[in-house]
Design a protein around this motif. Sequence first.
Motif, PDB file in Angstrom:
ATOM      1  N   ALA A 114      15.016  80.914  50.063  1.00  0.00           N
ATOM      2  CA  ALA A 114      15.179  81.860  48.960  1.00  0.00           C
ATOM      3  C   ALA A 114      14.235  83.051  49.097  1.00  0.00           C
ATOM      4  O   ALA A 114      13.202  82.973  49.742  1.00  0.00           O
ATOM      5  N   ASP A 115      14.615  84.159  48.479  1.00  0.00           N
ATOM      6  CA  ASP A 115      13.781  85.360  48.371  1.00  0.00           C
ATOM      7  C   ASP A 115      13.278  85.899  49.705  1.00  0.00           C
ATOM      8  O   ASP A 115      12.144  86.370  49.812  1.00  0.00           O
ATOM      9  N   GLY A 116      14.099  85.825  50.756  1.00  0.00           N
ATOM     10  CA  GLY A 116      13.739  86.420  52.039  1.00  0.00           C
ATOM     11  C   GLY A 116      13.018  85.505  53.003  1.00  0.00           C
ATOM     12  O   GLY A 116      12.750  85.896  54.136  1.00  0.00           O
ATOM     13  N   LEU A 117      12.693  84.295  52.598  1.00  0.00           N
ATOM     14  CA  LEU A 117      12.015  83.362  53.497  1.00  0.00           C
ATOM     15  C   LEU A 117      13.048  82.671  54.374  1.00  0.00           C
ATOM     16  O   LEU A 117      14.093  82.238  53.898  1.00  0.00           O
ATOM     17  N   TYR A 118      12.757  82.598  55.683  1.00  0.00           N
ATOM     18  CA  TYR A 118      13.674  81.911  56.589  1.00  0.00           C
ATOM     19  C   TYR A 118      12.915  81.329  57.774  1.00  0.00           C
ATOM     20  O   TYR A 118      11.788  81.702  58.061  1.00  0.00           O
ATOM     21  N   LEU A 119      13.557  80.388  58.430  1.00  0.00           N
ATOM     22  CA  LEU A 119      13.018  79.749  59.618  1.00  0.00           C
ATOM     23  C   LEU A 119      13.828  80.252  60.802  1.00  0.00           C
ATOM     24  O   LEU A 119      15.054  80.167  60.804  1.00  0.00           O
ATOM     25  N   GLU A 120      13.136  80.810  61.791  1.00  0.00           N
ATOM     26  CA  GLU A 120      13.793  81.336  62.986  1.00  0.00           C
ATOM     27  C   GLU A 120      13.653  80.311  64.100  1.00  0.00           C
ATOM     28  O   GLU A 120      12.546  79.890  64.416  1.00  0.00           O
ATOM     29  N   ILE A 121      14.776  79.892  64.682  1.00  0.00           N
ATOM     30  CA  ILE A 121      14.759  78.915  65.762  1.00  0.00           C
ATOM     31  C   ILE A 121      15.125  79.630  67.058  1.00  0.00           C
ATOM     32  O   ILE A 121      16.185  80.248  67.159  1.00  0.00           O
ATOM     33  N   LYS A 122      14.238  79.548  68.033  1.00  0.00           N
ATOM     34  CA  LYS A 122      14.433  80.226  69.315  1.00  0.00           C
ATOM     35  C   LYS A 122      15.070  79.278  70.326  1.00  0.00           C
ATOM     36  O   LYS A 122      15.003  78.067  70.182  1.00  0.00           O
ATOM     37  N   ILE A 153      18.915  83.094  69.370  1.00  0.00           N
ATOM     38  CA  ILE A 153      18.071  82.887  68.194  1.00  0.00           C
ATOM     39  C   ILE A 153      18.965  82.793  66.957  1.00  0.00           C
ATOM     40  O   ILE A 153      19.914  83.566  66.808  1.00  0.00           O
ATOM     41  N   TYR A 154      18.639  81.842  66.064  1.00  0.00           N
ATOM     42  CA  TYR A 154      19.362  81.753  64.795  1.00  0.00           C
ATOM     43  C   TYR A 154      18.380  81.406  63.688  1.00  0.00           C
ATOM     44  O   TYR A 154      17.231  81.080  63.953  1.00  0.00           O
ATOM     45  N   THR A 155      18.849  81.513  62.436  1.00  0.00           N
ATOM     46  CA  THR A 155      17.961  81.318  61.291  1.00  0.00           C
ATOM     47  C   THR A 155      18.526  80.304  60.307  1.00  0.00           C
ATOM     48  O   THR A 155      19.734  80.121  60.209  1.00  0.00           O
ATOM     49  N   ARG A 162       9.378  83.152  58.813  1.00  0.00           N
ATOM     50  CA  ARG A 162       9.365  84.602  58.666  1.00  0.00           C
ATOM     51  C   ARG A 162       9.739  84.956  57.228  1.00  0.00           C
ATOM     52  O   ARG A 162      10.413  84.193  56.540  1.00  0.00           O
ATOM     53  N   LEU A 163       9.289  86.126  56.798  1.00  0.00           N
ATOM     54  CA  LEU A 163       9.583  86.604  55.446  1.00  0.00           C
ATOM     55  C   LEU A 163      10.085  88.034  55.532  1.00  0.00           C
ATOM     56  O   LEU A 163       9.423  88.885  56.140  1.00  0.00           O
ATOM     57  N   ARG A 164      11.259  88.285  54.942  1.00  0.00           N
ATOM     58  CA  ARG A 164      11.789  89.643  54.839  1.00  0.00           C
ATOM     59  C   ARG A 164      11.408  90.187  53.465  1.00  0.00           C
ATOM     60  O   ARG A 164      11.589  89.517  52.459  1.00  0.00           O
ATOM     61  N   TYR A 165      10.912  91.421  53.449  1.00  0.00           N
ATOM     62  CA  TYR A 165      10.575  92.055  52.176  1.00  0.00           C
ATOM     63  C   TYR A 165      10.820  93.552  52.285  1.00  0.00           C
ATOM     64  O   TYR A 165      10.951  94.093  53.382  1.00  0.00           O
ATOM     65  N   TRP A 166      10.925  94.206  51.145  1.00  0.00           N
ATOM     66  CA  TRP A 166      11.252  95.613  51.107  1.00  0.00           C
ATOM     67  C   TRP A 166      10.179  96.386  50.345  1.00  0.00           C
ATOM     68  O   TRP A 166       9.725  95.975  49.290  1.00  0.00           O
TER      69      TRP A 166
END
Length: 51
Positions: A18-26, A12-14, A34-38
């Motif tokens: 910006a601001d935690g948003l990314y596309l995950e490719i399986k 898996i890679y990404t 996907r979105l990373r947030y704290w």
Amino acid sequence: MAIKKAKPREKIYTLKDADGLYLEIKPSGKKYWRLRYWIDSKENRLSLGEW
């Protein structure tokens, strides 16, 4: 264009935006937003759906 050209790899890679948003490719070739947030210094991830 980078999203359309993204090919599956062995692991898996990404592709980060910006601001935690990314596309995950399986390895299967499926692509997920996907979105990373704290909150209170704890990392969380939210699935936004398939591309």
